[in-house]
Design an enzyme around this catalytic site. Sequence first.
Site, PDB file in Angstrom:
ATOM      1  N   ASP A 260       0.860  -1.179   0.000  1.00 16.68           N
ATOM      2  CA  ASP A 260       0.000   0.000   0.000  1.00 16.68           C
ATOM      3  C   ASP A 260       0.899   1.232   0.000  1.00 16.68           C
ATOM      4  O   ASP A 260       2.100   1.147   0.299  1.00 16.68           O
ATOM      5  CB  ASP A 260      -0.881  -0.038   1.248  1.00 16.68           C
TER       6      ASP A 260
ATOM      7  N   ASP B 278      -0.314   5.185   0.869  1.00 10.88           N
ATOM      8  CA  ASP B 278      -0.605   6.158   1.924  1.00 10.88           C
ATOM      9  C   ASP B 278      -0.693   5.477   3.281  1.00 10.88           C
ATOM     10  O   ASP B 278      -1.457   4.528   3.477  1.00 10.88           O
ATOM     11  CB  ASP B 278      -1.923   6.876   1.621  1.00 10.88           C
TER      12      ASP B 278
END
Length: 220
Positions: A15, A17
């Site tokens: 991922d 953020d």
Amino acid sequence: MTVDATLIARGLLLDMDGTLVNSDAVVEALWRGWADAHGLAVEDVLAVAHGRQGWATMAALLPDRPEAVNREDNARMLEQEKTIVEGVVPVAGAAAFMAAIADLPHALVTSADHALAETRMAAAALPMPGLRITAESVSASKPDPEGFLKGAAELGFRPEDCLVFEDSDAGIAAAKSAGMRVIGVGPRAASFTPTAHVDDLTRIRVEARLDGTIAIHVTH
């Protein structure tokens, strides 16, 4: 450092953020403005915003609003996000982690679109993985597992052979639904029962093994 756990994988799915890039200040400021405009408590909005595509967050909070309106609203918000890089910084240890996995199979799997991913990774001075699954790549937002399943397929590995790095409820749920193990990164992740948890990426040691697998050592 003492090793708490070692997880073995063939591919890594990352991922962005909250996991590689700390963009909380930007994200929360934009959603605070959106919450105020729609008469919603910002705490309620932020409780579901992290990890999801914007339109999916809006749909969860305003279930009677047409999807087309949510997508238009999301497009406007994305344009704003791409112009704001102040306060976007790498998560502690992210640069060393990305250097350690540079020659290993990995992919970015983010709810951001391609342009925003490029903007934030550049702002945090992190290299963009050659393989990335962005908002344009999928038909469903996290917590749907589509993005992670597509990332595994693009790497050429079975879901169970991939290890996910995530920070949010939606992302961790997506990884689990995909049949993958997940290392939770940061304070949000601890509450969502990941396979293992670290405060930041300084607590990760990467070992490329002779059999082609990757050992991820979680330390404290």
